[in-house]
Enzyme design. Structure first.
Site, PDB file in Angstrom:
ATOM      1  N   HIS A 266      46.809 -15.768 -70.457  1.00 48.96           N
ATOM      2  CA  HIS A 266      47.433 -14.444 -70.283  1.00 48.96           C
ATOM      3  C   HIS A 266      46.396 -13.498 -69.711  1.00 48.96           C
ATOM      4  O   HIS A 266      45.223 -13.571 -70.079  1.00 48.96           O
ATOM      5  CB  HIS A 266      47.940 -13.913 -71.643  1.00 48.96           C
ATOM      6  CG  HIS A 266      48.934 -12.811 -71.507  1.00 48.96           C
ATOM      7  ND1 HIS A 266      48.553 -11.506 -71.348  1.00 48.96           N
ATOM      8  CD2 HIS A 266      50.286 -12.833 -71.472  1.00 48.96           C
ATOM      9  CE1 HIS A 266      49.646 -10.762 -71.233  1.00 48.96           C
ATOM     10  NE2 HIS A 266      50.710 -11.541 -71.294  1.00 48.96           N
ATOM     11  N   ASP A 320      55.780 -17.298 -73.832  1.00 48.44           N
ATOM     12  CA  ASP A 320      56.695 -18.160 -73.087  1.00 48.44           C
ATOM     13  C   ASP A 320      56.652 -19.608 -73.546  1.00 48.44           C
ATOM     14  O   ASP A 320      57.571 -20.377 -73.295  1.00 48.44           O
ATOM     15  CB  ASP A 320      56.378 -18.104 -71.587  1.00 48.44           C
ATOM     16  CG  ASP A 320      56.965 -16.860 -70.962  1.00 48.44           C
ATOM     17  OD1 ASP A 320      57.971 -16.366 -71.494  1.00 48.44           O
ATOM     18  OD2 ASP A 320      56.431 -16.387 -69.948  1.00 48.44           O
TER      19      ASP A 320
HETATM   20  C1  LIG Z   1      49.202 -15.992 -67.194  1.00 50.08           C
HETATM   21  C2  LIG Z   1      48.213 -16.214 -66.071  1.00 50.08           C
HETATM   22  C3  LIG Z   1      48.918 -15.955 -64.730  1.00 50.08           C
HETATM   23  C4  LIG Z   1      47.016 -15.237 -66.250  1.00 50.08           C
HETATM   24  O1  LIG Z   1      46.288 -15.304 -65.089  1.00 50.08           O
HETATM   25  P1  LIG Z   1      44.850 -14.655 -64.839  1.00 50.08           P
HETATM   26  O2  LIG Z   1      44.489 -13.706 -65.902  1.00 50.08           O
HETATM   27  O3  LIG Z   1      44.869 -14.182 -63.441  1.00 50.08           O
HETATM   28  O4  LIG Z   1      43.903 -15.900 -65.031  1.00 50.08           O
HETATM   29  P2  LIG Z   1      43.549 -16.982 -63.911  1.00 50.08           P
HETATM   30  O5  LIG Z   1      44.816 -17.582 -63.366  1.00 50.08           O
HETATM   31  O6  LIG Z   1      42.611 -16.360 -62.933  1.00 50.08           O
HETATM   32  O7  LIG Z   1      42.785 -18.069 -64.779  1.00 50.08           O
HETATM   33  C5  LIG Z   1      41.426 -17.950 -65.197  1.00 50.08           C
HETATM   34  C6  LIG Z   1      40.876 -19.346 -65.482  1.00 50.08           C
HETATM   35  O8  LIG Z   1      41.590 -19.917 -66.595  1.00 50.08           O
HETATM   36  C7  LIG Z   1      42.277 -21.092 -66.187  1.00 50.08           C
HETATM   37  N1  LIG Z   1      43.636 -21.049 -66.729  1.00 50.08           N
HETATM   38  C8  LIG Z   1      44.407 -19.950 -66.910  1.00 50.08           C
HETATM   39  N2  LIG Z   1      45.585 -20.289 -67.395  1.00 50.08           N
HETATM   40  C9  LIG Z   1      45.561 -21.633 -67.545  1.00 50.08           C
HETATM   41  C10 LIG Z   1      46.516 -22.552 -67.988  1.00 50.08           C
HETATM   42  N3  LIG Z   1      47.721 -22.171 -68.376  1.00 50.08           N
HETATM   43  N4  LIG Z   1      46.199 -23.865 -68.004  1.00 50.08           N
HETATM   44  C11 LIG Z   1      44.962 -24.268 -67.607  1.00 50.08           C
HETATM   45  N5  LIG Z   1      44.009 -23.413 -67.159  1.00 50.08           N
HETATM   46  C12 LIG Z   1      44.315 -22.123 -67.128  1.00 50.08           C
HETATM   47  C13 LIG Z   1      42.376 -21.004 -64.670  1.00 50.08           C
HETATM   48  O9  LIG Z   1      42.491 -22.284 -64.071  1.00 50.08           O
HETATM   49  C14 LIG Z   1      41.071 -20.319 -64.320  1.00 50.08           C
HETATM   50  O10 LIG Z   1      40.055 -21.294 -64.394  1.00 50.08           O
HETATM   51  P3  LIG Z   1      38.780 -21.240 -63.407  1.00 50.08           P
HETATM   52  O11 LIG Z   1      38.047 -19.979 -63.817  1.00 50.08           O
HETATM   53  O12 LIG Z   1      38.037 -22.504 -63.692  1.00 50.08           O
HETATM   54  O13 LIG Z   1      39.327 -21.156 -62.012  1.00 50.08           O
HETATM   55  C15 LIG Z   1      47.666 -17.651 -66.119  1.00 50.08           C
HETATM   56  O14 LIG Z   1      47.042 -17.879 -67.356  1.00 50.08           O
HETATM   57  C16 LIG Z   1      48.757 -18.674 -65.874  1.00 50.08           C
HETATM   58  O15 LIG Z   1      49.087 -18.949 -64.696  1.00 50.08           O
HETATM   59  N6  LIG Z   1      49.343 -19.268 -66.964  1.00 50.08           N
HETATM   60  C17 LIG Z   1      50.404 -20.230 -66.827  1.00 50.08           C
HETATM   61  C18 LIG Z   1      51.727 -19.514 -66.537  1.00 50.08           C
HETATM   62  C19 LIG Z   1      52.255 -18.766 -67.743  1.00 50.08           C
HETATM   63  O16 LIG Z   1      52.316 -19.297 -68.834  1.00 50.08           O
HETATM   64  N7  LIG Z   1      52.673 -17.523 -67.495  1.00 50.08           N
HETATM   65  C20 LIG Z   1      53.301 -16.696 -68.529  1.00 50.08           C
HETATM   66  C21 LIG Z   1      52.478 -15.507 -68.844  1.00 50.08           C
HETATM   67  S1  LIG Z   1      53.204 -14.606 -70.212  1.00 50.08           S
END
Ligand SMILES: CC(C)(COP(=O)(O)OP(=O)(O)OC[C@H]1O[C@@H](n2cnc3c(N)ncnc32)[C@H](O)[C@@H]1OP(=O)(O)O)[C@@H](O)C(=O)NCCC(=O)NCCS
Length: 385
Positions: A266, A320
């Site tokens: 998140h 979620d």
């Molecule tokens: C929610 C979300 C978009 C937050 O994104 P963010 O704050 O921009 O974080 P990032 O996508 O930049 O991720 C940061 C790091 O954590 C890792 N990471 C984040 N969420 C992850 C997940 N669900 N599974 C595995 N790795 C994850 C990323 O790969 C990244 O790793 P890196 O630094 O080695 O590249 C992201 O965690 C995600 O895509 N989660 C899955 C979708 C989801 O459940 N969304 C509902 C949100 S309520």
């Protein structure tokens, strides 16, 4: 030229960390994993409150007295019905439309069928917010029935908000636990600060447009898979994994391939999402009652592996992860998960819009210009192909 250029101003991609409002509606402590609405922790509201009482709290800033609650509930219930013109229109929609497109269009249509559309007093704005909160469940259920070739079911005002939604969807009064679990899920999704959909609703409202236009913008924003919709993908992941034994190899290879596990991580929470914690317990009760614990056990196993492997990086289950499981076991189709989110979040959207309008200033950020300047205008016939 007075263009803003790189280096003159700090640019925050995705507006991360930018403060766009002052609000007393909710507070998220992402490091500790706490969420409060109007001063009340969500754990307390999930334990003692109902969705409609929480809706009142979020909209008006205090818990209602008995009289206030009675009036509010009656106001919501008396606005459940859709205008006959809207029912005629929905019947002509393409039945393969996405339900999010349907509710977005229907909330927009409320601005056409509204009898006091040119009324912009504070009271009229609150009334329009109440109408949105009241009618979204009716819209979702009406479209769902129609696309299944069934008759639309009229709202039953003797039922609670959550019972009535399940009744309009499936044609029978739900059991107590199902209605309770849905009500808790609605409480937990009702408000979440300056998220993308809330902000887009506020941007529309800030031009002194109307509540229906603002909520239409918010629904359009929620529709995207980066915002609503992760719970659908959690269920697809469970389908793909298939069995409890396959959880470990699936997660390990997904992490090794740097694939994201849906329902984890998140932007704000770097600890366990407090909404997920509450919903997990209710998901267990619901799955146990339905006699099908496979999804729950798979989810629990995924959670254990993920926390062990990536918990120290602040990646924990988000709301979620368990909401998809809850909705599935309530019999709600996957493409209606996000509309149910919208139904609940309509409260947070309208509360923020109404709060911002109290001291409104039109949103007008700027962009850093990185294009050319002083180009020579060449007549079309002289331009090279
Ligand atoms: C929610 C979300 C978009 C937050 O994104 P963010 O704050 O921009 O974080 P990032 O996508 O930049 O991720 C940061 C790091 O954590 C890792 N990471 C984040 N969420 C992850 C997940 N669900 N599974 C595995 N790795 C994850 C990323 O790969 C990244 O790793 P890196 O630094 O080695 O590249 C992201 O965690 C995600 O895509 N989660 C899955 C979708 C989801 O459940 N969304 C509902 C949100 S309520």
């Amino acid at each position: 030229m007075g263009c803003l250029t790189a280096g003159e101003q700090k640019y925050s991609r995705g507006l991360e960390g930018v403060i766009a409002a002052i609000s007393s509606i909710s507070c998220i402590d992402g490091d500790e994993g706490n969420l409060i609405y109007r001063g009340y922790p969500i754990e307390v509201l999930a334990k003692y409150s109902t969705y409609l009482e929480t809706a009142f709290l979020i909209l008006y800033g205090h818990l209602p007295t008995e009289k206030e609650f009675e009036d509010f509930r009656e106001n919501i219930k008396s606005n459940y019905e859709l205008h006959p013109g809207m029912i005629d229109t929905i019947k002509n929609f393409m039945m393969d439309a996405h339900p999010m497109d349907v509710i977005r269009s229907m909330v927009s249509m409320m601005g056409i069928f509204c009898k006091d559309k040119r009324e912009f007093s504070r009271e009229a704005k609150y009334l329009k917010a109440i109408r949105v909160i009241a009618k979204i469940p009716t819209m979702i259920a009406a479209f769902h029935r129609l696309r299944e070739g069934k008759e639309i079911i009229s709202p039953d005002k003797s039922l609670t908000y959550s019972e009535n939604f399940l009744y309009m969807m499936f044609g029978e009064k739900p059991d107590e636990l199902s209605a309770k679990v849905l009500d808790i899920a609605l409480i937990l999704h009702a408000e979440h600060g300056m998220n993308a959909s809330t902000f887009s609703g506020m941007v529309t409202a800030s031009s002194l447009s109307d509540i229906y236009s603002a909520v239409t913008s918010a629904i359009g924003t929620l529709k995207g898979p980066l915002h609503g919709g992760a719970n659908e993908r959690v269920m697809s992941m469970l389908d793909e994994i298939k069995s409890l034994e396959d959880v470990k190899p699936f997660i390990e290879s997904a992490l090794a391939e740097k694939r994201k596990i849906m329902g984890f991580g998140h932007r704000v929470y770097k600890a366990y999402d407090p909404r997920a914690k509450i919903l997990k317990d209710w998901a267990y009760k619901l799955c146990e009652m339905k006699g099908d614990l496979l999804h729950f056990k798979m989810g629990d196993e995924i959670e254990k592996i993920m926390i062990e492997k990536v918990g120290k990086r602040g990646i924990y289950p988000n709301v979620d992860f368990y909401s998809g499981l809850v909705y599935t076991h309530l019999g709600i189709p996957r493409d209606i998960f996000t509309p149910v989110f919208a139904m609940s979040r309509s409260v947070g959207w309208t509360a923020h819009i109404l709060e911002y309008l109290e001291s409104n200033r039109i949103y007008r950020p700027r962009a850093i210009y990185n294009g050319p300047i002083d180009l020579e205008y060449i007549p079309m016939e002289q331009r090279e192909e």
